[in-house]
Every structure is written in C-alpha cells, then in structure tokens.
Design an enzyme around this catalytic site. Sequence first.
Site, PDB file in Angstrom:
ATOM      1  N   GLU A  75       0.837  -1.205   0.000  1.00 28.18           N
ATOM      2  CA  GLU A  75       0.000   0.000   0.000  1.00 28.18           C
ATOM      3  C   GLU A  75       0.871   1.253   0.000  1.00 28.18           C
ATOM      4  O   GLU A  75       1.795   1.368   0.807  1.00 28.18           O
ATOM      5  CB  GLU A  75      -0.889  -0.017   1.247  1.00 28.18           C
ATOM      6  CG  GLU A  75      -1.592   1.286   1.557  1.00 28.18           C
ATOM      7  CD  GLU A  75      -2.196   1.308   2.946  1.00 28.18           C
ATOM      8  OE1 GLU A  75      -2.351   2.419   3.497  1.00 28.18           O
ATOM      9  OE2 GLU A  75      -2.509   0.236   3.504  1.00 28.18           O
TER      10      GLU A  75
ATOM     11  N   LYS B 100     -10.406  -2.841   8.082  1.00 28.54           N
ATOM     12  CA  LYS B 100      -9.162  -2.390   8.691  1.00 28.54           C
ATOM     13  C   LYS B 100      -9.506  -1.812  10.064  1.00 28.54           C
ATOM     14  O   LYS B 100     -10.076  -0.729  10.158  1.00 28.54           O
ATOM     15  CB  LYS B 100      -8.520  -1.314   7.805  1.00 28.54           C
ATOM     16  CG  LYS B 100      -7.389  -0.530   8.456  1.00 28.54           C
ATOM     17  CD  LYS B 100      -6.981   0.649   7.564  1.00 28.54           C
ATOM     18  CE  LYS B 100      -6.019   1.586   8.263  1.00 28.54           C
ATOM     19  NZ  LYS B 100      -5.630   2.722   7.401  1.00 28.54           N
TER      20      LYS B 100
END
Length: 219
Positions: free
Chosen positions: A51, A140
């Site tokens: 990411e 998340k």
Amino acid sequence: MAYPTSVNDQITDSVSGAGHRKLIAILRGVQPHEAVDMARALVDAGITMIEVPLNSPEPLKSISAMKEAVGNAAMIGAGTVLTTDDVANVKAANGEFVVSPNCDIEVIAKTKEVGMGSWPGVLTPTECFAAIKAGADGLKIFPASIIGAEGIKAMRAVLPQDVPVYAVGGVGPDDFSVYAKAGCDGFGLGSGIYKPGMTAGDVSKAAVAYVSAHDAVFG
C-alpha cells in the site's frame, strides 16, 4: 528474482487478496525513485500486498511504477484514500485495492464500482456493519491499539466470519499470536516495515522478520 512470475502461485484473487500472506506493507512517505526497489524487496521476502498512502510524495507515480515492475507477483494499492476522486485516480494508476482510515460509504461504493478491493478503516461495530453493507471486501481495524485484542475479539463474535479483519496501528510481530487468537485475519504494517530514510535492505530485513512471525501463527 524474475518478475512477475516467480510468486504467481500465491496470487488467487486480485480484489480480496485471498492467496497472499495476510500482511499489507504500508509504505507511507515512499518516493517514486525508490518505490520499485522497495516493492521488489518486499516481494522477495514474501509480502505481496503493498500500500502506498496518498499523503506520500507523488503516490500515483509510485503505484504505477511498482505495478509495472512486479506485475502479478504482488497487489499494489493505495492508502489514506478519502474521496471518490482519489479512488478514480488510484484506478487510473493501475492500483488494485483501496485502504482508508475511515468508513466512507461513497468511497467504498466507488471502489467496488471500478473493480478494486475495498478496505475501509473501522473501530466500532456500527462502522463495521456499515462498511460490510456498502460492499467492503475486508475491514481495517484502526487504530487497533485503541481497542486491543480483547476489543477485536468482542466485535469478531458478531461479524460475518467470511469478512477478513486486519489489525492496523500499534501491532507488531510479537503481537500477531494474541491478535490472531482474538479473531484477526491479518495485519497492516506501518513504520516497522518502512519509514522515510530506510533502504531496500532495511525493508528486506524487516519484511523477513514479519513474514517469519506471520508464518509461525498462520502457517
């Protein structure tokens, strides 16, 4: 390592991340000139979900360069994605998944509309179920250290078991076992895996340690 074919057997689902180790390397602050080297170091060590937060320098250039370099050997996505325009820009840069620090229904919907994986940030059962209803592929938990493993365990008891839950924020390799027992499926790796000033060798060394801890817990 030859790219992109040498770890293709790990890659089964380019949206949900199924088939990868349950680790997302967060390269906050990475710059385009070093992005490819960092991506290759991570893939060589066995971390294949990467990411690039959008508050990094020229993040879309880094995402595009990484994807071109590693091909199907890794999934490359963006973090700190806050708007639907951000989503469109990530897609245009060949990003494959979107991670946010918050639960924004419009961002989730746009992410799914353009065919990318959606990983919104959540911290409460209300946010978790709102994200799932909107189409999120995974959750998340951020910042995970606020509620800890016990808080995640309590939420996991009511969440659908087929929705992956990743702990992000304040969770290191020594914590993997405790969080996994609480119901976490994986982890986002922040400054422990990369921070500005680190070399590709530094990232490789850190990644090997995270992979070792992951494999000890998940096999």
